[in-house]
Design an enzyme around this catalytic site. Structure first.
Site, PDB file in Angstrom:
ATOM      1  N   HIS A  15      -3.058   9.363   0.769  1.00 40.13           N
ATOM      2  CA  HIS A  15      -3.132   8.185  -0.027  1.00 40.13           C
ATOM      3  C   HIS A  15      -4.421   7.820  -0.636  1.00 40.13           C
ATOM      4  CE1 HIS A  15      -4.809   5.401   3.339  1.00 40.13           C
ATOM      5  NE2 HIS A  15      -5.356   6.531   3.464  1.00 40.13           N
ATOM      6  N   CYS A  35      -3.383   2.813  -5.498  1.00 42.11           N
ATOM      7  CA  CYS A  35      -2.442   3.708  -4.768  1.00 42.11           C
ATOM      8  C   CYS A  35      -1.288   4.033  -5.297  1.00 42.11           C
ATOM      9  CB  CYS A  35      -2.404   3.082  -3.509  1.00 42.11           C
ATOM     10  SG  CYS A  35      -1.777   1.458  -3.017  1.00 42.11           S
ATOM     11  N   HIS A  40       0.997  -1.242   0.089  1.00 43.35           N
ATOM     12  CA  HIS A  40       0.121  -0.090  -0.014  1.00 43.35           C
ATOM     13  C   HIS A  40       1.019   1.298  -0.096  1.00 43.35           C
ATOM     14  CE1 HIS A  40      -3.515   2.486   0.458  1.00 43.35           C
ATOM     15  NE2 HIS A  40      -3.019   2.589   1.428  1.00 43.35           N
TER      16      HIS A  40
END
Ligand SMILES: [Zn+2]
Length: 212
Positions: free
Chosen positions: A46, A141, A34
């Site tokens: 994010h 992401c 991530h």
């Protein structure tokens, strides 16, 4: 004169993130990573994962994050971003030989913009919610973080996955072929045909259907 030192194939020694850094952490034991942009004061911007319900998790008292993944851009504290995983820093401007050795989605051969422009880009995307909804393959992401850093949305994690699939898929065609050969072989054995004879008959063009 000593031997020339080659660069290590592993990421450099961990350091504290600086504002404008692209940071990431492994999820589910390294199954995927991530990514986000560290903007200072322990905060990260994010693009969250695909919308899903996480259950009745308490709101974070530090950043107010409601712990709801909704597929949009969010600004959260670094603890919420990491969610118990280890912080790592994405590297930019690595050489192509180094890039080819590293795990995809951990570094990039392109160069980063200056930190203030990276933070400005991430903040602008946040305020406009202007990066579009999350999509694992086309808008994830890493696309978001790399876009803030370089101005171009790329996901090397997905590129690496697709390359592995391109190698594996042709090999998967061999599995049914080998299974079929095994079945034919076992039927030949069941008819008391010696394996050597069976192979010789195949070589000399005897019909395989005679064993079926
Ligand atoms: Zn938080």
């Amino acid at each position: 004169m000593g031997q020339p030192q080659s660069k290590p194939s592993k990421p450099s020694i961990p350091r504290f993130p600086q504002p404008g850094d692209h940071i990431y952490c492994e999820r589910k034991g390294g199954l995927y990573d991530h990514h986000g942009i560290y903007v200072g004061d322990d905060m990260v911007i994010h693009l969250q994962g695909a919308a899903k319900k996480l259950g009745e998790l308490p709101t974070c008292h530090k950043c107010g994050d409601k712990r709801l993944v909704n597929g949009e851009i969010a600004k959260v504290c670094i603890d919420c971003f990491l969610d118990g995983d280890t912080l790592q820093i994405y590297e930019y401007g690595v050489t192509y030989p180094e890039f080819s050795k590293r795990k995809r989605g951990t570094c990039c051969p392109r160069y980063s913009r200056p930190p203030h422009l990276v933070i400005s880009a991430a903040t602008d995307f946040l305020e406009r919610n202007g990066f579009g909804p999350y999509d694992m393959f086309t808008n994830n992401c890493e696309h978001f973080a790399v876009c803030c850093k370089t101005g171009s949305a790329d996901s090397y994690q997905i590129e690496g996955l697709l390359k592995e699939l391109l190698i594996l898929v042709p090999l998967l065609w061999l599995v049914p072929l080998l299974l079929w050969q095994l079945i034919v072989f076992r039927k030949a054995l069941a008819k008391n045909q010696a394996p050597g004879n069976f192979c010789l008959q195949l070589i000399h063009g005897t019909s395989i259907t005679s064993y079926l």
